[in-house]
Design a protein around this motif. Sequence first.
Motif, short mmCIF file in Angstrom:
data_model
loop_
_atom_site.label_atom_id
_atom_site.label_comp_id
_atom_site.label_asym_id
_atom_site.label_seq_id
_atom_site.Cartn_x
_atom_site.Cartn_y
_atom_site.Cartn_z
N ARG A 75 0.82 -1.22 0.00
CA ARG A 75 0.00 0.00 0.00
C ARG A 75 0.85 1.27 0.00
O ARG A 75 0.42 2.31 -0.50
CB ARG A 75 -0.93 0.00 1.22
CG ARG A 75 -2.04 -1.03 1.12
CD ARG A 75 -3.13 -0.77 2.14
NE ARG A 75 -4.29 -1.63 1.91
CZ ARG A 75 -4.60 -2.69 2.65
NH1 ARG A 75 -3.84 -3.01 3.70
NH2 ARG A 75 -5.66 -3.42 2.36
N GLY A 76 2.06 1.19 0.53
CA GLY A 76 2.90 2.38 0.62
C GLY A 76 3.92 2.50 -0.49
O GLY A 76 4.80 3.38 -0.44
N ARG A 77 3.83 1.66 -1.51
CA ARG A 77 4.83 1.68 -2.58
C ARG A 77 4.75 2.96 -3.40
O ARG A 77 3.70 3.64 -3.45
CB ARG A 77 4.66 0.47 -3.49
CG ARG A 77 3.41 0.49 -4.36
CD ARG A 77 3.23 -0.85 -5.07
NE ARG A 77 2.15 -0.85 -6.03
CZ ARG A 77 0.88 -1.03 -5.74
NH1 ARG A 77 0.52 -1.19 -4.48
NH2 ARG A 77 -0.04 -1.02 -6.69
N ALA A 78 5.85 3.30 -4.02
CA ALA A 78 5.93 4.51 -4.84
C ALA A 78 5.04 4.38 -6.09
O ALA A 78 4.86 3.26 -6.59
CB ALA A 78 7.38 4.76 -5.26
N ARG A 81 5.46 1.75 -9.19
CA ARG A 81 6.19 0.54 -8.80
C ARG A 81 5.19 -0.60 -8.59
O ARG A 81 4.17 -0.42 -7.94
CB ARG A 81 7.00 0.78 -7.54
CG ARG A 81 7.64 -0.47 -6.94
CD ARG A 81 8.72 -0.15 -5.93
NE ARG A 81 9.95 0.27 -6.59
CZ ARG A 81 11.07 0.57 -5.96
NH1 ARG A 81 11.13 0.52 -4.64
NH2 ARG A 81 12.14 0.93 -6.63
N SER A 82 5.50 -1.77 -9.14
CA SER A 82 4.61 -2.90 -9.00
C SER A 82 4.66 -3.46 -7.58
O SER A 82 5.66 -3.28 -6.87
CB SER A 82 5.00 -4.01 -9.99
OG SER A 82 6.20 -4.64 -9.57
N PRO A 83 3.59 -4.14 -7.15
CA PRO A 83 3.61 -4.73 -5.82
C PRO A 83 4.77 -5.70 -5.61
O PRO A 83 5.43 -5.68 -4.56
CB PRO A 83 2.26 -5.47 -5.74
CG PRO A 83 1.37 -4.72 -6.66
CD PRO A 83 2.26 -4.29 -7.79
N ALA A 86 8.02 -3.81 -5.18
CA ALA A 86 8.08 -3.17 -3.86
C ALA A 86 8.43 -4.19 -2.78
O ALA A 86 9.26 -3.91 -1.90
CB ALA A 86 6.75 -2.50 -3.55
N LEU A 87 7.83 -5.36 -2.85
CA LEU A 87 8.13 -6.42 -1.87
C LEU A 87 9.56 -6.92 -2.04
O LEU A 87 10.24 -7.22 -1.06
CB LEU A 87 7.13 -7.56 -2.04
CG LEU A 87 5.69 -7.23 -1.61
CD1 LEU A 87 4.71 -8.26 -2.16
CD2 LEU A 87 5.59 -7.16 -0.09
N ARG A 88 10.00 -7.02 -3.28
CA ARG A 88 11.38 -7.43 -3.55
C ARG A 88 12.35 -6.44 -2.93
O ARG A 88 13.31 -6.81 -2.24
CB ARG A 88 11.61 -7.51 -5.06
CG ARG A 88 13.07 -7.56 -5.49
CD ARG A 88 13.20 -7.40 -7.01
NE ARG A 88 14.55 -7.02 -7.36
CZ ARG A 88 15.01 -5.77 -7.37
NH1 ARG A 88 14.22 -4.77 -7.02
NH2 ARG A 88 16.26 -5.52 -7.72
N ARG A 89 12.13 -5.15 -3.16
CA ARG A 89 13.02 -4.12 -2.64
C ARG A 89 13.04 -4.15 -1.11
O ARG A 89 14.08 -3.99 -0.48
CB ARG A 89 12.54 -2.75 -3.14
CG ARG A 89 13.42 -1.57 -2.77
CD ARG A 89 14.75 -1.63 -3.49
NE ARG A 89 15.79 -2.23 -2.68
CZ ARG A 89 16.95 -2.64 -3.15
NH1 ARG A 89 17.23 -2.55 -4.42
NH2 ARG A 89 17.84 -3.18 -2.35
N ALA A 195 11.96 -12.73 -9.13
CA ALA A 195 11.86 -12.76 -10.60
C ALA A 195 10.82 -13.79 -11.03
O ALA A 195 10.03 -13.56 -11.96
CB ALA A 195 13.22 -13.06 -11.22
N LEU A 196 10.80 -14.94 -10.35
CA LEU A 196 9.80 -15.96 -10.65
C LEU A 196 8.39 -15.45 -10.35
O LEU A 196 7.46 -15.67 -11.12
CB LEU A 196 10.08 -17.22 -9.83
CG LEU A 196 11.31 -18.05 -10.22
CD1 LEU A 196 11.50 -19.20 -9.23
CD2 LEU A 196 11.18 -18.59 -11.64
N LEU A 197 8.25 -14.76 -9.23
CA LEU A 197 6.94 -14.21 -8.87
C LEU A 197 6.47 -13.18 -9.89
O LEU A 197 5.30 -13.17 -10.29
CB LEU A 197 7.00 -13.58 -7.47
CG LEU A 197 7.19 -14.55 -6.31
CD1 LEU A 197 7.52 -13.79 -5.03
CD2 LEU A 197 5.94 -15.40 -6.10
N ALA A 198 7.37 -12.31 -10.30
CA ALA A 198 7.02 -11.28 -11.27
C ALA A 198 6.65 -11.90 -12.61
O ALA A 198 5.71 -11.47 -13.29
CB ALA A 198 8.18 -10.30 -11.44
N ALA A 199 7.39 -12.94 -13.01
CA ALA A 199 7.14 -13.59 -14.30
C ALA A 199 5.75 -14.23 -14.34
O ALA A 199 5.08 -14.22 -15.38
CB ALA A 199 8.21 -14.63 -14.58
N GLN A 200 5.31 -14.76 -13.20
CA GLN A 200 4.01 -15.42 -13.17
C GLN A 200 2.87 -14.45 -13.45
O GLN A 200 1.84 -14.82 -14.01
CB GLN A 200 3.80 -16.08 -11.81
CG GLN A 200 4.66 -17.31 -11.60
CD GLN A 200 4.33 -18.02 -10.30
OE1 GLN A 200 3.20 -18.44 -10.09
NE2 GLN A 200 5.33 -18.15 -9.43
#
Length: 208
Positions: A75-78, A81-83, A86-89, A195-200
Amino acid sequence: MTGLRELQRQRLHEAISAAAIALFLERGFDEVPVTEVCAAAGVSKPTLFKYFPTKEDLVLHRIADHQGEAARVVRGRAPGRSPVDALRRHFLDGLARHDPVTGLNDRPEVVAYHRLVFSTPSLVARLFHHMAEDERELAAALAETLDGLTAGLLAGQVLAAQRVLARRTWQLLADGAPLREVEPEAVRAAEHAFALLAAQLDVPPPAP
């Protein structure tokens, strides 16, 4: 500003937990009765359970303090920026500061704490209870920009990935690998997982 009463409550909360964890690390979680924790902390049994609903929470409150963190990150991501990014960072930032929740902390007391948690079935079960709560909160945050099914699936996968990463990193340290070698491997593993999560998210669903 924290009031005096709240500050005293926080100190007692931490003192009870610290006394309990010291006993559990010395003799084992199942070998120490709650009455002995009360005696060590100087509190009554009703007071202990006022602060900690279960015996397991005496240990897991340090992890439960992160409750809802993933949802807050989403909820606080810039803007833009994808969720997942943001979680990765956020996870990589935790690795960089050696946050114990990431598993990347070689202080003996932290390694011993994780060993206590991972080797005690009732603590593992209670940990999954906290994770289920966290998953619901994250799914709700993700559902603000994704459909409900995708949000629920992604929430479960993100938290499972973080759990696997943290335990894997802790195990490397517990097996004696030096932090300087484990850290780059932990970062590489985290990058791979996210990267796997984003690819899905980019894969279209199967045809009905």
